[in-house]
Design an enzyme around this catalytic site. Structure first.
Site, PDB file in Angstrom:
ATOM      1  N   HIS A 112       0.853  -1.189   0.000  1.00 22.81           N
ATOM      2  CA  HIS A 112       0.000   0.000   0.000  1.00 22.81           C
ATOM      3  C   HIS A 112       0.890   1.242   0.000  1.00 22.81           C
ATOM      4  O   HIS A 112       2.073   1.179   0.360  1.00 22.81           O
ATOM      5  CB  HIS A 112      -0.890   0.014   1.237  1.00 22.81           C
ATOM      6  CG  HIS A 112      -1.944  -1.047   1.228  1.00 22.81           C
ATOM      7  ND1 HIS A 112      -3.045  -0.988   2.050  1.00 22.81           N
ATOM      8  CD2 HIS A 112      -2.073  -2.189   0.517  1.00 22.81           C
ATOM      9  CE1 HIS A 112      -3.811  -2.054   1.842  1.00 22.81           C
ATOM     10  NE2 HIS A 112      -3.231  -2.793   0.909  1.00 22.81           N
TER      11      HIS A 112
ATOM     12  N   GLU B  30       1.120   3.893   1.939  1.00 21.96           N
ATOM     13  CA  GLU B  30       1.727   4.269   3.217  1.00 21.96           C
ATOM     14  C   GLU B  30       2.878   3.332   3.580  1.00 21.96           C
ATOM     15  O   GLU B  30       3.943   3.788   4.012  1.00 21.96           O
ATOM     16  CB  GLU B  30       0.678   4.239   4.344  1.00 21.96           C
ATOM     17  CG  GLU B  30      -0.486   5.187   4.135  1.00 21.96           C
ATOM     18  CD  GLU B  30      -1.667   4.584   3.386  1.00 21.96           C
ATOM     19  OE1 GLU B  30      -2.769   5.139   3.512  1.00 21.96           O
ATOM     20  OE2 GLU B  30      -1.495   3.575   2.677  1.00 21.96           O
TER      21      GLU B  30
ATOM     22  N   CYS C  21      -6.082   1.891   5.970  1.00 28.54           N
ATOM     23  CA  CYS C  21      -6.631   0.612   6.412  1.00 28.54           C
ATOM     24  C   CYS C  21      -5.947   0.256   7.744  1.00 28.54           C
ATOM     25  O   CYS C  21      -5.013   0.924   8.186  1.00 28.54           O
ATOM     26  CB  CYS C  21      -6.383  -0.469   5.361  1.00 28.54           C
ATOM     27  SG  CYS C  21      -4.646  -0.940   5.172  1.00 28.54           S
TER      28      CYS C  21
ATOM     29  N   CYS D 241      -2.089  -0.282   7.413  1.00 28.89           N
ATOM     30  CA  CYS D 241      -1.310   0.945   7.238  1.00 28.89           C
ATOM     31  C   CYS D 241      -1.288   1.779   8.515  1.00 28.89           C
ATOM     32  O   CYS D 241      -0.262   2.354   8.873  1.00 28.89           O
ATOM     33  CB  CYS D 241      -1.858   1.751   6.069  1.00 28.89           C
ATOM     34  SG  CYS D 241      -1.578   0.926   4.489  1.00 28.89           S
TER      35      CYS D 241
END
Length: 142
Positions: free
Chosen positions: A49, A51, A79, A82
């Protein structure tokens, strides 16, 4: 700090990824020290992801894992994975653009996750350029 300026940089970063998610990490002095975008598909890595990509790059570059007083700007509410990574990296401030309603399959809100981490306080602030982040996400998900 100029939140809109940094969110615009995260929006630019999102344009480079597999999905419309981008992030930048900002030092306490206000300098962007890392950038990341979603690479889940091209890397065959479900944890790639935006991040996490930005945090991994920063840890490698700085050769450390504690970034207290740093800030993360993400185009979307994080999420659970993250948010947990930001907490483990001790990133104090997390700013996001669009809420996760339409972006996450597991909708456990970041505010709940951040609030349950007792050893470290994180400031979670949303709706920074919310309209622009939401529009970009909609456009790129078509």
């Amino acid at each position: 700090m100029n939140h809109e300026k940094f969110m615009k940089e995260a929006l630019k970063e999102a344009e480079k990824g597999d999905a419309p998610f981008g992030a930048v990490i900002v030092s306490p002095s206000g300098k962007i020290v890392s950038r990341g975008h979603d690479n889940v598909i091209t890397s065959n890595d479900p944890s790639a992801h935006a991040e996490l990509t930005a945090i991994r790059k920063l840890c490698k570059k700085a050769k450390k894992r504690d970034f207290q007083n740093y800030s993360c700007y993400s185009t979307s509410e994080p999420c659970v994975m993250c948010m947990a990574a930001c907490l483990k990296a001790k990133i104090n401030n997390f700013y996001y653009g669009a809420p996760m309603e339409k972006s996450a399959s597991l909708q456990i809100r970041a505010k709940y996750t951040a609030g349950k981490f007792r050893k470290f306080k994180v400031n979670l602030i949303g709706d920074i350029l919310k309209k622009e982040c939401s529009e970009q996400r909609e456009k790129l998900l078509r």
